[in-house]
Design a protein around this motif. Sequence first.
Motif, mmCIF file in Angstrom:
data_model
loop_
_atom_site.group_PDB
_atom_site.id
_atom_site.type_symbol
_atom_site.label_atom_id
_atom_site.label_comp_id
_atom_site.label_asym_id
_atom_site.label_seq_id
_atom_site.Cartn_x
_atom_site.Cartn_y
_atom_site.Cartn_z
ATOM 1 N N SER A 108 9.430 -8.099 14.317
ATOM 2 C CA SER A 108 10.407 -7.411 13.484
ATOM 3 C C SER A 108 9.722 -6.952 12.204
ATOM 4 N N ARG A 109 10.392 -6.043 11.506
ATOM 5 C CA ARG A 109 9.767 -5.416 10.340
ATOM 6 C C ARG A 109 10.832 -5.123 9.302
ATOM 7 N N ASP A 110 10.504 -5.364 8.058
ATOM 8 C CA ASP A 110 11.403 -5.100 6.945
ATOM 9 C C ASP A 110 10.721 -4.090 6.035
ATOM 10 N N ASN A 111 11.182 -2.840 6.074
ATOM 11 C CA ASN A 111 10.588 -1.783 5.248
ATOM 12 C C ASN A 111 11.219 -1.831 3.856
ATOM 13 N N ALA A 112 10.802 -2.839 3.062
ATOM 14 C CA ALA A 112 11.526 -3.159 1.840
ATOM 15 C C ALA A 112 11.379 -2.079 0.767
ATOM 16 N N VAL A 113 10.141 -1.650 0.523
ATOM 17 C CA VAL A 113 9.867 -0.717 -0.572
ATOM 18 C C VAL A 113 8.976 0.396 -0.048
ATOM 19 N N SER A 114 9.383 1.639 -0.222
ATOM 20 C CA SER A 114 8.600 2.777 0.262
ATOM 21 C C SER A 114 7.832 3.428 -0.875
ATOM 22 N N GLY A 115 7.048 4.472 -0.543
ATOM 23 C CA GLY A 115 6.343 5.220 -1.567
ATOM 24 C C GLY A 115 4.932 4.743 -1.800
ATOM 25 N N SER A 138 8.017 1.966 12.059
ATOM 26 C CA SER A 138 8.958 1.805 10.950
ATOM 27 C C SER A 138 10.394 2.040 11.404
ATOM 28 N N ALA A 139 10.561 2.756 12.506
ATOM 29 C CA ALA A 139 11.897 2.994 13.052
ATOM 30 C C ALA A 139 12.377 1.833 13.923
ATOM 31 N N GLY A 140 11.485 0.881 14.178
ATOM 32 C CA GLY A 140 11.883 -0.299 14.931
ATOM 33 C C GLY A 140 11.557 -0.273 16.413
ATOM 34 N N SER A 141 10.828 0.732 16.874
ATOM 35 C CA SER A 141 10.409 0.759 18.275
ATOM 36 C C SER A 141 9.308 -0.268 18.497
ATOM 37 N N THR A 142 9.463 -1.059 19.551
ATOM 38 C CA THR A 142 8.534 -2.162 19.786
ATOM 39 C C THR A 142 7.814 -2.028 21.125
ATOM 40 N N ASN A 143 6.679 -2.708 21.189
ATOM 41 C CA ASN A 143 5.878 -2.766 22.411
ATOM 42 C C ASN A 143 5.268 -4.160 22.476
ATOM 43 N N TYR A 144 5.286 -4.774 23.662
ATOM 44 C CA TYR A 144 4.794 -6.141 23.814
ATOM 45 C C TYR A 144 3.780 -6.233 24.952
ATOM 46 N N ALA A 145 2.840 -7.150 24.785
ATOM 47 C CA ALA A 145 1.983 -7.512 25.903
ATOM 48 C C ALA A 145 2.829 -8.220 26.950
ATOM 49 N N GLY A 203 0.816 -1.199 0.000
ATOM 50 C CA GLY A 203 0.000 0.000 0.000
ATOM 51 C C GLY A 203 0.847 1.246 0.000
ATOM 52 N N ARG A 204 0.155 2.376 0.187
ATOM 53 C CA ARG A 204 0.827 3.667 0.141
ATOM 54 C C ARG A 204 1.451 4.037 1.478
ATOM 55 N N ARG A 205 2.660 4.547 1.383
ATOM 56 C CA ARG A 205 3.325 5.172 2.538
ATOM 57 C C ARG A 205 3.273 4.298 3.778
ATOM 58 N N LEU A 206 3.666 3.070 3.637
ATOM 59 C CA LEU A 206 3.602 2.124 4.740
ATOM 60 C C LEU A 206 4.458 2.547 5.921
ATOM 61 N N SER A 207 5.506 3.306 5.674
ATOM 62 C CA SER A 207 6.390 3.710 6.768
ATOM 63 C C SER A 207 5.672 4.604 7.779
ATOM 64 N N MET A 208 4.549 5.177 7.399
ATOM 65 C CA MET A 208 3.801 6.033 8.316
ATOM 66 C C MET A 208 2.990 5.224 9.326
ATOM 67 N N TYR A 209 2.788 3.961 9.064
ATOM 68 C CA TYR A 209 1.909 3.136 9.879
ATOM 69 C C TYR A 209 2.669 2.444 11.007
ATOM 70 N N VAL A 210 2.024 2.387 12.153
ATOM 71 C CA VAL A 210 2.456 1.463 13.195
ATOM 72 C C VAL A 210 1.837 0.106 12.856
#
Length: 121
Positions: free
Chosen positions: A70-77, A53-60, A26-33
């Motif tokens: 973990s997250r791989d921000n492969a393709v932006s835009g 997208s910066a890698g900050s995590t939160n757990y139950a 989708g669009r601008r995925l880096s903006m999403y938590v």
Amino acid sequence: QVRLVESGGGLVQPGGSLRLSCAASGRRLSMYVMGWYRQAPGNQRELVATITSAGSTNYAESVKGRFTVSRDNAVSGDNGRNMMYLQMNSLTPEDTAVYYCNAKIMSLDYWGQGTQVTVSS
């Protein structure tokens, strides 16, 4: 619009491990938590873990020390592609649930179709 597709669920014995994957497009995925939620029969959907997208995590509390997001921000835009993972170790029967991938920003909230995780001997 964001599309989320989970995979990797299944049956595992207590003490075992599984790795869930979420393919996001989708669009601008880096903006999403992005995050993982789960829902067991008869229970409300609950947070498992989130990651920015910066890698900050939160757990139950119930999964801290056992699960890793973990997250791989492969393709932006405008035609972005991301992957998010949930490594689950030391699984117990209480982890049995349908696990959902989520992407959220302000009032926008997208969900995948869910993947079943069953922990049983």
